[in-house]
Enzyme design. Structure first.
Site, PDB file in Angstrom:
ATOM      1  N   ASP A   3       0.447  -9.723  -4.813  1.00 47.85           N
ATOM      2  CA  ASP A   3       1.700  -8.963  -4.736  1.00 47.85           C
ATOM      3  C   ASP A   3       1.514  -7.608  -5.418  1.00 47.85           C
ATOM      4  OD1 ASP A   3       4.277  -8.203  -4.155  1.00 47.85           O
ATOM      5  OD2 ASP A   3       5.239  -9.538  -5.595  1.00 47.85           O
ATOM      6  N   LEU A  16       0.815  -1.215   0.000  1.00 48.11           N
ATOM      7  CA  LEU A  16       0.000   0.000   0.000  1.00 48.11           C
ATOM      8  C   LEU A  16       0.851   1.268   0.000  1.00 48.11           C
ATOM      9  CD1 LEU A  16      -2.928  -0.986   2.409  1.00 48.11           C
ATOM     10  CD2 LEU A  16      -2.768  -1.202  -0.079  1.00 48.11           C
TER      11      LEU A  16
END
Length: 425
Positions: A305, A63
């Protein structure tokens, strides 16, 4: 809030429920599941012809917050997750500062409570600042809400230190998520070591880069008894090693990313960094092994991922650009297109690998459609065909080699704790 989902095709591997049914949500929980529910609800969703599934759980996302908010934020990343059917995501710790302490986990948890539209379960770093010299405060991070530890982005090369960290993780009751990459073997490699890397004149990354550490980490798990989860497996020998570990009764699981089963290195069209990821796109033989491993349930989880980068960074040469592609908004469609439609997975197996099994790896009470459970639900049209378009992404990152690819399967509605957080237009 009450939501009545009518006529949906329920897929729930935990309860072995498969078939058309209605589902009623009240006050954030599943209130009733039955063939025909006749009751008033604040919102009614006609899910005829659509899958109704427990919300997807992604064990492996980036993130970028704190420190790299120009690439992604918790707000944008969680919205991308919702658009992809994910109701729970696990961000990796390689931010700046690194998520390596009780205090940093608390910061991330608080930020997620403020900004995220899905559940966010942080992953703590194995070592302080991810430099591999000193173990992080694992117990403190778990107390603050860390769901696992990982050195993702690199491997802990000090085997003795890593073993001590595994012992601490075992004591804390959490799994270790392993990024398998021998940093001495990888050198300056940027693409799979193959004819394609030679054709492009770029240094290669051999399968051994992953395999050596995968074997080591499984042996360490055997010594320590810790739950070990191998991230983004890309080679045929990783599948073999996990199969051997399971047959030996070891608590080892493995994940495969959609890009690793959907595209081979020979499909790289040129010096385009949207094809650059770590591990790299592998050979057809590796892809076949990954698909077979998923089909036979050797490989437990499909994770993304998700690794957003700026357009400027990915505009550089493959040798200079950062590794990684985005995946939250394409994972379901790629899985449907490459695995379900091709007969490798049944729809129920797909849900198992995207929802139930990730919940089991984390040891959380999610991934289930049953009365009394939290209403984390995704509704999807398994037959809708379209082309992936990065301009529709909620993520800041548009870096993917799948732009323009024709796929089947579109997320229509995502519900978190009984609240609609995404609805397709």
């Amino acid at each position: 809030m009450s939501i009545l989902i009518k006529n949906g095709y329920l897929l729930d591997p935990a309860t072995k429920t498969e078939g058309v049914s209605d589902l009623l949500i009240e006050d954030g929980f599943i209130k009733e599941i039955s063939p025909n529910i006749n009751t008033e609800a604040e919102q009614v969703i006609d899910a005829k012809g659509h899958y109704v599934m427990p919300g997807f759980i992604d064990l492996h996302v980036h993130l970028r917050e704190p420190g790299f908010e120009y690439k992604e934020t918790i707000a944008t990343g969680s919205r991308a997750a919702a658009r992809g059917g994910y109701t729970t995501i696990c961000p990796m710790p390689n931010t700046r500062p690194v998520i390596d302490s009780k205090q940093m986990v608390e910061v991330l948890v608080k930020k997620a409570e403020e900004d995220a539209v899905v559940h966010v379960l942080p992953i703590g770093a194995v070592t302080k600042d991810q430099v591999g010299a000193e173990i992080s405060d694992i117990k403190g991070m778990v107390t603050a809400g860390a769901a696992a530890i990982s050195e993702d982005g690199k491997s802990v090369m000090n085997t003795a230190l890593y073993q001590r960290a595994m012992i601490e993780a075992k004591k804390a009751g959490i799994p270790v998520f392993a990024h398998c990459e021998d940093k001495d073997l990888v050198g300056k490699g940027v693409l799979n070591e193959s004819k394609k890397s030679q054709e492009l004149g770029m240094p290669g990354i051999s399968n051994a880069v992953e395999d050596v550490i995968a074997a080591r980490d499984i042996l360490l798990a055997k010594n320590t008894g810790v739950k070990l989860h191998l991230c983004h497996c890309s080679t045929r020998d990783s599948v073999t090693f996990i199969d051997m570990a399971k047959k030996s009764g070891l608590p080892v699981t493995g994940e495969v990313c959609p890009h690793h089963f959907a595209m081979a290195d020979e499909e790289i069209t040129g010096d385009d960094a949207n094809y650059k990821m770590n591990p790299p796109l592998r050979s057809r033989e590796d892809i076949q092994a990954l698909k077979d491993g998923l089909k036979s349930n050797i490989m437990d989880v499909i994770a993304t991922d998700h690794a957003p980068h700026s357009a400027e960074e990915k505009a550089k040469s493959i040798q200079e650009a950062p590794f990684g592609i985005v995946g939250l908004e394409t994972a379901f469609a790629l899985t449907m297109t490459e695995l379900v439609e091709q007969g490798y997975l049944t729809p129920m197996q797909m849900v198992e690998k995207m929802s139930l099994n990730p919940a089991k790896v984390l040891g959380i009470d999610k991934g289930i459609l049953a009365v009394g459970k939290a209403a984390d639900i995704v509704i999807a049209d398994p037959k809708e065909k379209y082309r992936i378009d990065v301009n529709e992404f909620a993520s800041k990152g548009k870096n993917t080699p799948f732009h323009g690819k024709e796929v089947v399967g579109r997320i229509k509605v995502t519900i978190v704790d009984g609240n609609i957080v995404f609805k397709d237009k």
